[in-house]
Design a protein around this motif. Structure first.
Motif, PDB file in Angstrom:
ATOM      1  N   ASP A 102       0.932  -1.128   0.081  1.00 40.26           N
ATOM      2  CA  ASP A 102      -0.049  -0.261   0.011  1.00 40.26           C
ATOM      3  C   ASP A 102       1.028   1.229   0.194  1.00 40.26           C
ATOM      4  O   ASP A 102       1.792   1.193   0.513  1.00 40.26           O
ATOM      5  CB  ASP A 102      -1.014   0.114   1.148  1.00 40.26           C
ATOM      6  CG  ASP A 102      -1.760   1.260   1.462  1.00 40.26           C
ATOM      7  OD1 ASP A 102      -2.586   1.530   0.727  1.00 40.26           O
ATOM      8  OD2 ASP A 102      -1.434   2.269   2.235  1.00 40.26           O
ATOM      9  N   TYR A 106       4.417   2.535   5.126  1.00 37.91           N
ATOM     10  CA  TYR A 106       5.903   2.368   4.926  1.00 37.91           C
ATOM     11  C   TYR A 106       6.293   2.377   3.551  1.00 37.91           C
ATOM     12  O   TYR A 106       7.011   1.402   3.201  1.00 37.91           O
ATOM     13  CB  TYR A 106       6.254   1.083   5.676  1.00 37.91           C
ATOM     14  CG  TYR A 106       6.000   0.986   7.160  1.00 37.91           C
ATOM     15  CD1 TYR A 106       6.720   1.831   8.097  1.00 37.91           C
ATOM     16  CD2 TYR A 106       5.057   0.230   7.605  1.00 37.91           C
ATOM     17  CE1 TYR A 106       6.495   1.731   9.514  1.00 37.91           C
ATOM     18  CE2 TYR A 106       4.673   0.037   9.032  1.00 37.91           C
ATOM     19  CZ  TYR A 106       5.336   1.020   9.921  1.00 37.91           C
ATOM     20  OH  TYR A 106       5.345   0.813  11.242  1.00 37.91           O
ATOM     21  N   SER A 107       6.105   3.341   2.873  1.00 40.88           N
ATOM     22  CA  SER A 107       6.308   3.481   1.451  1.00 40.88           C
ATOM     23  C   SER A 107       6.963   4.578   0.912  1.00 40.88           C
ATOM     24  O   SER A 107       6.975   5.678   1.610  1.00 40.88           O
ATOM     25  CB  SER A 107       4.832   3.447   0.792  1.00 40.88           C
ATOM     26  OG  SER A 107       5.122   3.724  -0.632  1.00 40.88           O
ATOM     27  N   CYS A 204       5.896 -13.344   1.133  1.00 41.05           N
ATOM     28  CA  CYS A 204       4.537 -13.778   1.033  1.00 41.05           C
ATOM     29  C   CYS A 204       4.179 -13.734  -0.462  1.00 41.05           C
ATOM     30  O   CYS A 204       3.966 -12.594  -0.961  1.00 41.05           O
ATOM     31  CB  CYS A 204       3.550 -12.753   1.837  1.00 41.05           C
ATOM     32  SG  CYS A 204       2.194 -13.704   1.948  1.00 41.05           S
ATOM     33  N   TRP A 226      12.331  -9.257   3.590  1.00 39.45           N
ATOM     34  CA  TRP A 226      11.056  -9.312   2.941  1.00 39.45           C
ATOM     35  C   TRP A 226      10.230 -10.145   4.154  1.00 39.45           C
ATOM     36  O   TRP A 226       9.522 -11.256   3.765  1.00 39.45           O
ATOM     37  CB  TRP A 226      10.714  -9.933   1.667  1.00 39.45           C
ATOM     38  CG  TRP A 226      11.340  -8.769   0.763  1.00 39.45           C
ATOM     39  CD1 TRP A 226      12.580  -9.100  -0.019  1.00 39.45           C
ATOM     40  CD2 TRP A 226      10.949  -7.488   0.466  1.00 39.45           C
ATOM     41  NE1 TRP A 226      12.709  -8.118  -0.785  1.00 39.45           N
ATOM     42  CE2 TRP A 226      11.599  -6.837  -0.709  1.00 39.45           C
ATOM     43  CE3 TRP A 226       9.886  -6.842   0.533  1.00 39.45           C
ATOM     44  CZ2 TRP A 226      11.542  -5.809  -1.251  1.00 39.45           C
ATOM     45  CZ3 TRP A 226       9.542  -5.489   0.181  1.00 39.45           C
ATOM     46  CH2 TRP A 226      10.327  -5.021  -0.923  1.00 39.45           C
TER      47      TRP A 226
HETATM   48  C1  LIG Z   1       9.240  -0.638   3.340  1.00 37.74           C
HETATM   49  S1  LIG Z   1       8.067  -1.850   3.815  1.00 37.74           S
HETATM   50  C2  LIG Z   1       6.867  -1.847   2.702  1.00 37.74           C
HETATM   51  C3  LIG Z   1       5.510  -2.195   3.288  1.00 37.74           C
HETATM   52  C4  LIG Z   1       4.463  -2.194   2.037  1.00 37.74           C
HETATM   53  N1  LIG Z   1       4.281  -0.641   1.546  1.00 37.74           N
HETATM   54  C5  LIG Z   1       3.097  -2.710   2.534  1.00 37.74           C
HETATM   55  O1  LIG Z   1       2.122  -2.163   2.330  1.00 37.74           O
HETATM   56  O2  LIG Z   1       3.319  -3.848   2.987  1.00 37.74           O
HETATM   57  C6  LIG Z   1       8.774  -3.317   3.670  1.00 37.74           C
HETATM   58  C7  LIG Z   1       8.620  -4.415   4.620  1.00 37.74           C
HETATM   59  O3  LIG Z   1       7.070  -4.857   4.274  1.00 37.74           O
HETATM   60  C8  LIG Z   1       7.149  -6.076   4.617  1.00 37.74           C
HETATM   61  N2  LIG Z   1       7.057  -6.681   3.327  1.00 37.74           N
HETATM   62  C9  LIG Z   1       6.597  -6.475   1.872  1.00 37.74           C
HETATM   63  N3  LIG Z   1       6.308  -7.455   1.010  1.00 37.74           N
HETATM   64  C10 LIG Z   1       6.313  -8.493   1.748  1.00 37.74           C
HETATM   65  C11 LIG Z   1       6.149  -9.721   1.304  1.00 37.74           C
HETATM   66  N4  LIG Z   1       5.554 -10.128   0.192  1.00 37.74           N
HETATM   67  N5  LIG Z   1       6.224 -10.860   2.399  1.00 37.74           N
HETATM   68  C12 LIG Z   1       6.720 -10.617   3.667  1.00 37.74           C
HETATM   69  N6  LIG Z   1       6.999  -9.336   4.253  1.00 37.74           N
HETATM   70  C13 LIG Z   1       6.786  -8.276   2.942  1.00 37.74           C
HETATM   71  C14 LIG Z   1       8.575  -6.703   5.051  1.00 37.74           C
HETATM   72  O4  LIG Z   1       8.604  -6.720   6.546  1.00 37.74           O
HETATM   73  C15 LIG Z   1       9.306  -5.566   4.456  1.00 37.74           C
HETATM   74  O5  LIG Z   1      10.565  -5.527   5.265  1.00 37.74           O
END
Ligand SMILES: C[S@@+](CC[C@H](N)C(=O)[O-])C[C@H]1O[C@@H](n2cnc3c(N)ncnc32)[C@H](O)[C@@H]1O
Length: 233
Positions: A102, A106-107, A204, A226
């Protein structure tokens, strides 16, 4: 000339089917696609997810940023990146900034939104929400994220368990950036009675997805960037 429009688009957490119809429509009509790319690695998963909807004639521009604790350098880079986007809007073009999950969570799009207020306060901006990583993980596990009158803390784990310790009595927690200081994160979860039901999900919906039911295992081998943790009382 009429000014262009900026779409901030969440393309979902990685599974290419978890992108919204609204996101697809906006991507299809964009003249230029922007995405954040670290200076060390130009690859963009967000662009890969959106690639079936990006027309051949659409330009793709990677906006460089550096992972650094020097906030002045980070701010300067995002100011320059935002000026690049604003220049495109001033040409009357439609720009789409793609981000994983989203765009309000955290974007890197958060930097763009803030800097646009300075660079081009009258810019036409539309933010299109995306499915977050933690909602995708809860769904992947067929696990209730939060229910009834319970509380929920969504936090970064980048600095360990300090955020969790701040919120006594919290009933559910989603921890993104759970790849560092794992021992401290686990200790904070234990102290808050959240450890036993905790589960970590890495990548995920993506290649090499991993579900780690025992959070203790994260201490044996450093988790991937991730990785997120879902935990509850
Ligand atoms: C900079 S933040 C981005 C978050 C993203 N904007 C959201 O809405 O989920 C990055 C973190 O999101 C999590 N993340 C993002 N994609 C993921 C995935 N496919 N599986 C697990 N964790 C994920 C991880 O914890 C990673 O360190």
């Amino acid at each position: 000339m009429t000014k262009g429009k900026l779409f901030g688009i969440g393309v979902g957490p990685g599974d290419p089917e978890l992108i919204t119809l609204k996101a697809v429509k906006a991507i299809e009509k964009a003249d230029i696609i922007f995405t954040a790319a670290s200076s060390k690695n130009p690859y963009s998963l967000a662009v890969e997810i959106a690639s079936p909807y990006i027309s051949e004639n659409t330009a793709i521009r990677r906006l460089g940023f550096r992972m650094t604790k020097h906030s002045e350098q980070v701010e300067a880079a995002w100011l320059a990146n935002t000026q690049e986007i604003a220049a495109v809007l001033k040409e009357g073009k439609t720009a789409a900034f793609l981000t994983l999950g989203d765009p309000t969570t955290y974007s890197t799009f958060g930097y763009i939104l803030k800097k646009m207020k300075i660079v081009m306060p009258d810019a036409d901006i539309e933010t299109i929400p995306g499915i977050t990583s933690f909602h995708a993980a809860a769904a992947r596990l067929n696990r209730v994220f939060v229910e009834g009158d319970e509380s929920l803390l969504i936090t970064s784990g980048a600095y360990g368990g300090q955020q969790i310790r701040k919120f006594e009595g919290i009933e559910n927690v989603a921890i993104v950036k759970a790849y560092k200081h794992i021992k401290d994160l686990n200790q904070a979860l234990k102290d808050s009675g959240l450890y036993e039901n905790g589960v970590a999900v890495s990548k995920c919906g993506r290649k090499h997805e991993a579900i780690i039911d025992d959070l203790g295992h994260l201490e044996d081998r450093a988790p991937d960037y991730w990785t997120l943790i879902l935990a509850s009382k």
